[in-house]
Design a protein around this motif. Structure first.
Motif, PDB file in Angstrom:
ATOM      1  N   THR A 226       0.519  -1.064   0.090  1.00  0.00           N
ATOM      2  CA  THR A 226      -0.014   0.288  -0.038  1.00  0.00           C
ATOM      3  C   THR A 226       1.129   0.971  -0.012  1.00  0.00           C
ATOM      4  N   GLU A 230       0.959   4.187  -2.531  1.00  0.00           N
ATOM      5  CA  GLU A 230       0.635   5.829  -2.245  1.00  0.00           C
ATOM      6  C   GLU A 230       2.174   6.852  -1.503  1.00  0.00           C
ATOM      7  N   PHE A 270      -3.549  -8.230  -3.226  1.00  0.00           N
ATOM      8  CA  PHE A 270      -3.489  -6.567  -3.585  1.00  0.00           C
ATOM      9  C   PHE A 270      -3.856  -6.525  -4.583  1.00  0.00           C
ATOM     10  N   ALA A 274      -6.262  -3.849  -6.031  1.00  0.00           N
ATOM     11  CA  ALA A 274      -5.483  -1.743  -6.126  1.00  0.00           C
ATOM     12  C   ALA A 274      -5.651  -0.754  -7.428  1.00  0.00           C
ATOM     13  N   ASN A 417      -6.819   1.747  -2.570  1.00  0.00           N
ATOM     14  CA  ASN A 417      -5.299   1.048  -2.211  1.00  0.00           C
ATOM     15  C   ASN A 417      -5.202   0.543  -0.811  1.00  0.00           C
ATOM     16  N   LEU A 418      -5.565   1.415   0.292  1.00  0.00           N
ATOM     17  CA  LEU A 418      -5.616   0.832   1.926  1.00  0.00           C
ATOM     18  C   LEU A 418      -6.186  -0.396   1.842  1.00  0.00           C
ATOM     19  N   GLY A 421      -4.667  -3.616   0.257  1.00  0.00           N
ATOM     20  CA  GLY A 421      -3.981  -3.739   1.641  1.00  0.00           C
ATOM     21  C   GLY A 421      -4.793  -4.979   2.426  1.00  0.00           C
TER      22      GLY A 421
END
Length: 473
Positions: A226, A230, A270, A274, A417-418, A421
């Protein structure tokens, strides 16, 4: 996350309090030097800990407590074992939470998953107390795990605080896993919290065994993934990638059969979740690391898989088979309530089926846990507890997909994206429960606390965007 800047009077009161604390600490240390010099070091450590609690708050104390979860119980010479470093740090975390209450805005959306998560705690802890055999104490550590979830869920809903805790957990994990693991490989000796042990069998760092070590290494990888997408700087992205690579290498170095599979599936999850043009970079990087490690580690992993289908040749499989047979006997007389949380370790000798066990009769002097997470849930919590857990998982999945699809419509990619994860962490949890008892562990409570905070952040962001659209219209 905090309210507006405190007024001048409040800052005066705060520094005044620190001055009083400093004078009191100096007086205590002076008296100890005169009358009990052997207590100066523990008292000094206690004073520093209180100062860290006041100045650092939960953002410092939570990673510090997290660091104590990588090995066994840490004790302080001259201090009762009940006051371990683990418990002291947890109590400091609780103190930091209390101190922050006036300055932190607490937010939480009460969803079915939150209700069921709470219901599970209200079920299994009283049941553990009611069903406990004389030799079992109340699971105090579980209260500390709940504290972690509460702190995260109520106050870490802002992006900056979530970034902060992700970086803290990633860096602490990398340091606590990679450093002792590399030392073990180089020295060919076991590294423990008590020093250097015997000859190295399998890499396990400060953890109790290689399976737990591999799990903790894999757990931190989605955090790094993540942050790699980011991070706000090139250095941050490179640091996150370096942590991912190091953690992956150490996880595979354990030679656990399940670790590479769980890691691969979690990373694939992921990548699919993502939202980034560079998301494939993470997968490509992991493949590169795997290719580098394959010639060295691959043959040994294949060798371990060669015995996976025959418990007569595989001690690990034989032990799990024996424990499953014992669990079967336990359920015959404790179907609805189960035997109680963590009670398998002291009750298993009473439920041994005669003539059916293969390897366990020869290692009865050791402490044993069920290991098989799904079997553990049913056996220790019964049909009632297992039903709550199943409903909690289903509600968690529904809650996750709601937040995820909302985040896909946000202009920024952070929340998606958080959640990617977090989704990878849930994949690891669900897969690991097939072979490990990972439900009531610090990392599961960390995961739920982070997820509940992330859901609050997504909902607040969605509401803000709705208001913006209505204002434009």
């Amino acid at each position: 996350m905090t309210h507006s800047r405190p007024g001048t009077l409040r800052w005066v009161e705060f520094y005044g309090f620190l001055a009083v604390l400093f004078v009191a600490a100096a007086f205590v240390m002076y008296q100890l030097l005169k009358n009990a010099p052997m207590l100066v070091l523990p008292a000094g450590g206690g004073i520093l800990a209180v100062i860290a609690m006041i100045l650092g708050g939960t953002r410092l104390l939570l990673p510090l407590y997290f660091f104590t979860t990588f090995g066994t119980v840490l004790t302080v010479p001259g201090v009762p074992a009940a006051l371990s470093v683990n418990r002291i740090t947890a109590m400091l975390l609780f103190g930091a939470m209390i101190i922050e209450i006036p300055a932190v805005r607490h937010r939480l959306f009460v969803t079915p998953a939150v209700v069921l998560f709470t219901a599970f705690q209200l079920y299994y802890l009283p049941a553990a107390w009611a069903l406990a055999p004389p030799e079992m104490a109340f699971p105090v550590e579980s209260l500390f795990y709940i504290l972690i979830a509460v702190v995260l869920a109520l106050r870490y809903w802002q992006e900056k605080w979530l970034r902060s805790i992700f970086w803290s957990l990633l860096l602490v994990s990398t340091a606590a896993i990679v450093i002792p693991g590399v030392l073990e490989i180089v020295l060919r000796k076991n590294i423990t919290l008590n020093g250097i042990g015997g000859d190295l069998d399998r890499v396990n760092g400060l953890s109790q065994n290689a399976i737990i070590y591999g799990f903790t290494a894999v757990w931190a990888v989605p955090l790094g993934a993540t942050l790699m997408l980011e991070a706000r700087s090139r250095f941050g992205r490179l640091l996150a990638f370096g942590c991912i690579a190091a953690l992956t290498l150490m996880a595979v170095a354990t030679l656990n059969r399940q670790t590479p599979i769980i890691l691969a599936v979690a990373l694939l999850g992921f990548v699919l979740l993502a939202r980034s043009a560079y998301r494939m970079t993470i997968l490509a990087g992991m493949v590169a690391v795997a290719l580098v490690a394959a010639p060295v580690i691959g043959p040994k992993v294949i060798e371990r898989f060669s015995t996976a289908g025959d418990y007569h040749k595989d001690p690990s499989l034989a032990v799990r088979r024996d424990k499953a047979l014992i669990a079967r006997e336990m359920l015959r007389t404790n179907l609805w309530m189960g035997i109680g949380h963590n009670h398998f370790q002291v009750l298993f000798k009473r439920y041994r089926p005669k003539g059916e066990l293969y390897i366990l009769p020869y290692v009865l002097d050791r402490k044993h846990f069920i290991d098989l997470g799904v079997v553990q849930i049913v056996t220790e919590y019964g049909v009632i507890g297992a039903s709550i857990v199943l409903l909690m998982f289903l509600a968690t999945i529904a809650m996750f997909w709601r937040a995820y699809w909302h985040s896909r419509r946000f202009p920024e990619t952070w929340w998606t994206n958080l959640l990617a994860g977090i989704g990878a962490l849930y994949i690891q949890l669900f897969m690991s429960l097939l072979i490990q008892d990972t439900l009531v562990t610090p990392r599961t409570y960390l995961l739920y606390g982070i997820f509940f905070a992330a859901y609050t952040g997504v909902e607040l962001r969605r509401q803000a965007l709705e208001l913006e659209r209505q204002a434009v219209a």
